[in-house]
Design a protein around this motif. Structure first.
Motif, short mmCIF file in Angstrom:
data_model
loop_
_atom_site.label_atom_id
_atom_site.label_comp_id
_atom_site.label_asym_id
_atom_site.label_seq_id
_atom_site.Cartn_x
_atom_site.Cartn_y
_atom_site.Cartn_z
N UNK A 1 43.03 37.50 48.37
CA UNK A 1 41.86 38.27 47.93
C UNK A 1 42.10 39.74 48.30
N UNK A 2 42.37 40.56 47.30
CA UNK A 2 42.71 41.97 47.53
C UNK A 2 41.49 42.85 47.78
N UNK A 3 40.31 42.35 47.49
CA UNK A 3 39.10 43.16 47.61
C UNK A 3 38.76 43.80 46.28
N UNK A 4 37.52 43.64 45.86
CA UNK A 4 37.11 44.07 44.52
C UNK A 4 37.36 45.56 44.29
N UNK A 5 36.99 46.39 45.25
CA UNK A 5 37.19 47.84 45.09
C UNK A 5 38.57 48.28 45.54
N UNK A 6 39.06 47.70 46.63
CA UNK A 6 40.35 48.13 47.18
C UNK A 6 41.47 48.00 46.17
N UNK A 7 41.46 46.93 45.36
CA UNK A 7 42.55 46.72 44.42
C UNK A 7 42.52 47.73 43.28
N UNK A 8 41.40 48.41 43.07
CA UNK A 8 41.31 49.43 42.02
C UNK A 8 41.73 50.81 42.49
N UNK A 9 41.86 50.99 43.81
CA UNK A 9 42.14 52.33 44.33
C UNK A 9 43.47 52.91 43.85
N UNK B 1 34.26 31.73 36.15
CA UNK B 1 34.38 31.89 34.70
C UNK B 1 35.82 32.21 34.27
N UNK B 2 36.74 32.35 35.23
CA UNK B 2 38.15 32.54 34.90
C UNK B 2 38.92 31.21 34.88
N UNK B 3 38.23 30.08 35.04
CA UNK B 3 38.91 28.79 35.17
C UNK B 3 39.87 28.52 34.01
N UNK B 4 39.46 28.77 32.78
CA UNK B 4 40.35 28.51 31.64
C UNK B 4 41.62 29.35 31.72
N UNK B 5 41.49 30.59 32.19
CA UNK B 5 42.66 31.44 32.34
C UNK B 5 43.57 30.90 33.44
N UNK C 1 46.58 36.80 42.69
CA UNK C 1 46.06 37.95 43.41
C UNK C 1 44.84 38.48 42.66
N UNK C 2 43.70 38.54 43.34
CA UNK C 2 42.50 39.05 42.70
C UNK C 2 41.44 39.30 43.75
N UNK C 3 40.16 39.17 43.37
CA UNK C 3 39.05 39.37 44.31
C UNK C 3 37.97 38.32 44.07
N UNK C 4 36.99 38.31 44.95
CA UNK C 4 35.84 37.39 44.89
C UNK C 4 36.25 35.94 45.15
N UNK C 5 37.04 35.72 46.19
CA UNK C 5 37.49 34.37 46.53
C UNK C 5 36.32 33.58 47.11
N UNK D 1 56.08 33.34 40.89
CA UNK D 1 55.42 33.73 39.65
C UNK D 1 53.96 34.07 39.95
N UNK D 2 53.61 35.34 39.83
CA UNK D 2 52.30 35.85 40.26
C UNK D 2 51.40 36.11 39.05
N UNK D 3 50.13 35.74 39.20
CA UNK D 3 49.08 36.14 38.26
C UNK D 3 48.20 37.15 38.97
N UNK D 4 48.08 38.34 38.42
CA UNK D 4 47.25 39.40 38.97
C UNK D 4 46.07 39.62 38.04
N UNK D 5 44.86 39.58 38.59
CA UNK D 5 43.65 39.78 37.78
C UNK D 5 42.81 40.88 38.42
N UNK D 6 42.62 41.99 37.72
CA UNK D 6 41.75 43.05 38.24
C UNK D 6 40.31 42.60 38.22
N UNK D 7 39.58 42.91 39.30
CA UNK D 7 38.17 42.54 39.37
C UNK D 7 37.97 41.15 39.94
N UNK D 8 36.91 40.46 39.50
CA UNK D 8 36.52 39.17 40.11
C UNK D 8 37.29 37.99 39.55
N UNK D 9 38.62 38.04 39.69
CA UNK D 9 39.45 37.00 39.08
C UNK D 9 39.34 35.63 39.70
#
Length: 253
Positions: free
Chosen positions: A202-210, A164-168, A181-185, A152-160
Motif C-alpha cells: 500500500x503506497x498511500x493514496x496521496x504519496x504515490x501521486x507525489x 471495485x477493481x476485482x475484475x481487473x 502496488x496501489x492504495x486503500x488496502x 510481474x507487478x501491477x501498479x494502479x494509481x489511486x484506490x487500486x
C-alpha cells in the motif's frame, strides 16, 4: 505571463481530457484571471499548500485531488484559481502512473489508463524499501513473504485495492502478475488477493501521486519558461488513505 487559453492548451496536450473518467474531467474548481504569472502544483489542496501558494502570489494552483466544499473559506477574499487534474493525469502517457513505474525501474511496461504492468527481479523486501525511499514513507503496509521474489507487478494509481477493481485483479492475475502496488488496502483485498498468493504494498493514496505531480511541475517550469511564468511545487499532502474508513461507519467522522 501566459494567457489562460494558452495554458489550457498545454495542459490538454499533457493530460488530454478524453483520458479522464467520465465523472472526473479536469476542471477549474475556481476560475483564475485571464493571465497567469505564477502557478503552483500540489497533490492535495491542504491548508498549508493553499496558504503557501497565497503567500507566494500564485495565480493558479493545480491540484491532483479536488477541494472539499468547506475549503471555500480558505479562499475568502482571494483571487487564486484552482485547477483539478486527477484521473486525466493518472492516465496520461507521462503522468502519475508512468512516472512512478519509471522511478521504480519497471521494465517492459504496458499501461492501460491508471493501470500499468511491468517486470522487475527483486525480493519483496527490496521493492518495499525502494517504495519507502522513493515516496519518503517509512511506514508502508505490505502483505507477503519479504524474501519472496517479485517478477510481474501491477501498479494502479489511486484506490487500486478497493473492491471495485476485482475484475481487473482477476485479469492481471490470470496474466501472471504476482504483486500489486496501489492504495486503500482493506479487508476485501487482503482476503481475496491473499488466497491467490498475491504480494501487496500500500503506497498511500496521496504519496504515490507525489512523484508524478513533481514531474508535472518540472515539465511546466520548462514549457512556461519562455512566458516568464514561475511554477512552484508545494509538497504537503494528506498522509492517510481516503476510502478505507468508509467501510467502518462512523470512523470517517
Amino acid at each position: 505571463m501566459i494567457e489562460l487559453e494558452k495554458f489550457q492548451a498545454i495542459i490538454e496536450e499533457l493530460a488530454p481530457a478524453a483520458l479522464a473518467d467520465k465523472y472526473d474531467p479536469p476542471h477549474f474548481w475556481r476560475k483564475p484571471g485571464k493571465k497567469l504569472q505564477k502557478i503552483g502544483v500540489c497533490v492535495d489542496p491542504t491548508v498549508q499548500n493553499v496558504r503557501m501558494a497565497q503567500q507566494d502570489g500564485v495565480d493558479l494552483l493545480i491540484s491532483h485531488h479536488p477541494c472539499f466544499e468547506q475549503d471555500e473559506e480558505l479562499f475568502a477574499g482571494q483571487e487564486m484559481g484552482v485547477f483539478v487534474l486527477h484521473s486525466a493525469w493518472n492516465k496520461a502517457p507521462d503522468g502519475n502512473t508512468a512516472v512512478l513505474a519509471r522511478l521504480l525501474n519497471l521494465r517492459e511496461t504496458v499501461q492501460d489508463g491508471e493501470l500499468l504492468t511491468g517486470r522487475v527481479e527483486v525480493s519483496l523486501r527490496d521493492l518495499l524499501l525502494s517504495c519507502q525511499r522513493l515516496l519518503n514513507t517509512p511506514v508502508m503496509p505490505y502483505v507477503g513473504d519479504l524474501n519472496a521474489k517479485v517478477h510481474h507487478v501491477l501498479l494502479i494509481s489511486g484506490p487500486g485495492f478497493a473492491p471495485f477493481y476485482k475484475e481487473e485483479w482477476d485479469k492481471y492475475i490470470a496474466g501472471g502478475c504476482d504483486t500489486i502496488l496501489s492504495a486503500e488496502l482493506g479487508r476485501f483485498a487482503l482476503s481475496y488477493l491473499s488466497r491467490h498468493n498475491i504480494k501487496m504494498i500500500d503506497l498511500g493514496h496521496s504519496a504515490m501521486a507525489r512523484p508524478g505531480m513533481e514531474h508535472l511541475a518540472y515539465t511546466l517550469q520548462t514549457r512556461l519558461k519562455i512566458f516568464q511564468c514561475q511554477v512552484n511545487f508545494y509538497p504537503d499532502l494528506y498522509a492517510v488513505n481516503y476510502q478505507t474508513a468508509s467501510f467502518y461507519p462512523g470512523i470517517e467522522n
